[in-house]
Design an enzyme around this catalytic site. Sequence first.
Site, PDB file in Angstrom:
ATOM      1  N   GLU A 196       0.808  -1.228   0.000  1.00 35.60           N
ATOM      2  CA  GLU A 196       0.000   0.000   0.000  1.00 35.60           C
ATOM      3  C   GLU A 196       0.837   1.273   0.000  1.00 35.60           C
ATOM      4  OE1 GLU A 196      -4.070  -1.410   2.085  1.00 35.60           O
ATOM      5  OE2 GLU A 196      -2.376  -1.149   3.456  1.00 35.60           O
TER       6      GLU A 196
HETATM    7  C1  LIG Z   1      -0.756  -6.347   3.824  1.00 35.30           C
HETATM    8  C2  LIG Z   1      -1.921  -5.504   4.234  1.00 35.30           C
HETATM    9  N1  LIG Z   1      -1.923  -4.178   4.307  1.00 35.30           N
HETATM   10  C3  LIG Z   1      -3.178  -3.768   4.886  1.00 35.30           C
HETATM   11  C4  LIG Z   1      -4.069  -4.971   4.517  1.00 35.30           C
HETATM   12  O1  LIG Z   1      -3.117  -6.064   4.604  1.00 35.30           O
HETATM   13  O2  LIG Z   1      -5.217  -5.163   5.357  1.00 35.30           O
HETATM   14  C5  LIG Z   1      -5.016  -5.043   6.758  1.00 35.30           C
HETATM   15  C6  LIG Z   1      -6.357  -5.184   7.479  1.00 35.30           C
HETATM   16  O3  LIG Z   1      -6.985  -6.405   7.176  1.00 35.30           O
HETATM   17  C7  LIG Z   1      -4.378  -3.686   7.098  1.00 35.30           C
HETATM   18  O4  LIG Z   1      -4.221  -3.572   8.509  1.00 35.30           O
HETATM   19  C8  LIG Z   1      -3.015  -3.623   6.404  1.00 35.30           C
HETATM   20  O5  LIG Z   1      -2.369  -2.367   6.718  1.00 35.30           O
END
Ligand SMILES: CC1=[NH+][C@H]2[C@@H](O1)O[C@H](CO)[C@@H](O)[C@@H]2O
Length: 500
Positions: free
Chosen positions: A310
């Site tokens: 992200e």
């Molecule tokens: C790898 C990843 N990045 C995000 C995503 O997983 O969802 C999570 C919640 O389910 C969140 O906390 C995390 O920051």
Amino acid sequence: AAAASLSDLVPAPVSAQPAAGTTYTLPSGAGVFTEPGSAPAAGVGAYLAGILRRSTGYALPVSAAPAGTPASGISLLLTGADPTVGAQGYQLDVTAGAVVIRAQTPGGLFNGVQTLRQLLPAEIESATVRPGPWTVPGGRVVDYPRFAYRGAMLDVARHFHPPATVKQYIDRIALYKVNYLHLHLSDDQGWRIVVDAYPRLATYGGSTQVGGGAGGYYTKAQYQDIVAYAAQRYVTIVPEIDMPGHTNAALASYADLNCDGVAPSLYTGTAVGFSSLCTSKEATYTFVAGVLSELAAMTPGPYLHVGGDEASATSASQYATFMNRVQPLVTATGKSVMGWHQIGASAVQHSAGRVVQYWGLTTSDSLVTSAVSRGAKVVMSPANKAYIDMKYNAQTPIGLSWAGYIEVQTAYEWNPGTYLSGVPASAVLGVEAPMWTETIVTEDDIEYMAFPRLPAIAELGWSPWTTHSWDAFRARLGAQGPRWTIMGIGFYRSPQVPWS
Ligand SMILES: CC1=[NH+][C@H]2[C@@H](O1)O[C@H](CO)[C@@H](O)[C@@H]2O
């Protein structure tokens, strides 16, 4: 005490041959005997004796096994195991006169001990003395894991979880032969590990959490204590410093890490994708190198996880530049790179022994296939199957739902070896069940979300696919319920499971 059966085991073993009519009953004068000359084997013996003494009240002295035929009692030996058991497997033989666990390594003995626990009545897990009798059904188990990496992840950044909670989670995951614990040590909302070269990361960056609470952090001594505790249970710690995104806590702590030289405020919300280290500044790479070298120095395990998810506030070219510079910083410490599967971006050079952790929602992913084509292995954590921070259903009081609801059957009904098209089973290192903690605050929250789904993921990581059957698994899972109750685990009583 309801007698346990060789067909009740979770994870399902490779093979279990009951010896009809044969039962071993632990006598009060029994001893635990371990491979002569092996301190680690003696350590496993002490671990087992500690569990059995609490509930039986027996002395259960631990001593070096005598030569020759195993004495009556429980023996943990590093000779004579079926060669198929390999590095993590074991052979368990129960006769009327003795229990013998054989393995090629102390870790294999430890895995055999987890099976033995499940063959004793559930009351064996009591923290106080129970009457017994302490029976073990006769027979032979020969067992070894399908995948080398069977992991759990605990996000200690969104909500800080103190060392005692982490240790308790280690005890729980060890019950199901999970052998890696990935600690998500940093994020926008908190930095949870002391770095001597950058003290404000913990003291300031660790001073809050989601919702504005006091947060917290691990001193180096506390981190090393967790590592040692895990190692005694043959669990390897994988520390994660998420970057270049998910870095607001670090950016708030050191203004120089920001491209504009201005430190943002601490963040206590739950949004993602808004932060980025300044990938064009040399100071950033000095920072990353300093953090990684201190982390590596106190991490005996083979992996440093660099996150990489992200990074929406980082352009694709900046991300590639950053990851191409950071991965060599990891390997320079002697560790291998692990990262969320976005590090598989074709513009990002691979590094030997790299592991990409798949967290997507689809059954094909070009970043993963690209990374695998350049030699990476894959740890499978599909968010709609393995994310145990997801609600079970719409009524679940805590948890998220962006990846969908995950009931036990959903967590169980997928094959990590064939899940991603274009990714052969030979490229799959194993599985991991992430627990993100935006909404998960207490130990009880952790256990409610982990049980019964963590054992499902653990079985996918350990058991042969030929044993995979929801109907069989749900019955075996139901038989675990009384054990969890005795251990004080407040699990979700899924209506999908016939709890015994
Ligand atoms: C790898 C990843 N990045 C995000 C995503 O997983 O969802 C999570 C919640 O389910 C969140 O906390 C995390 O920051």
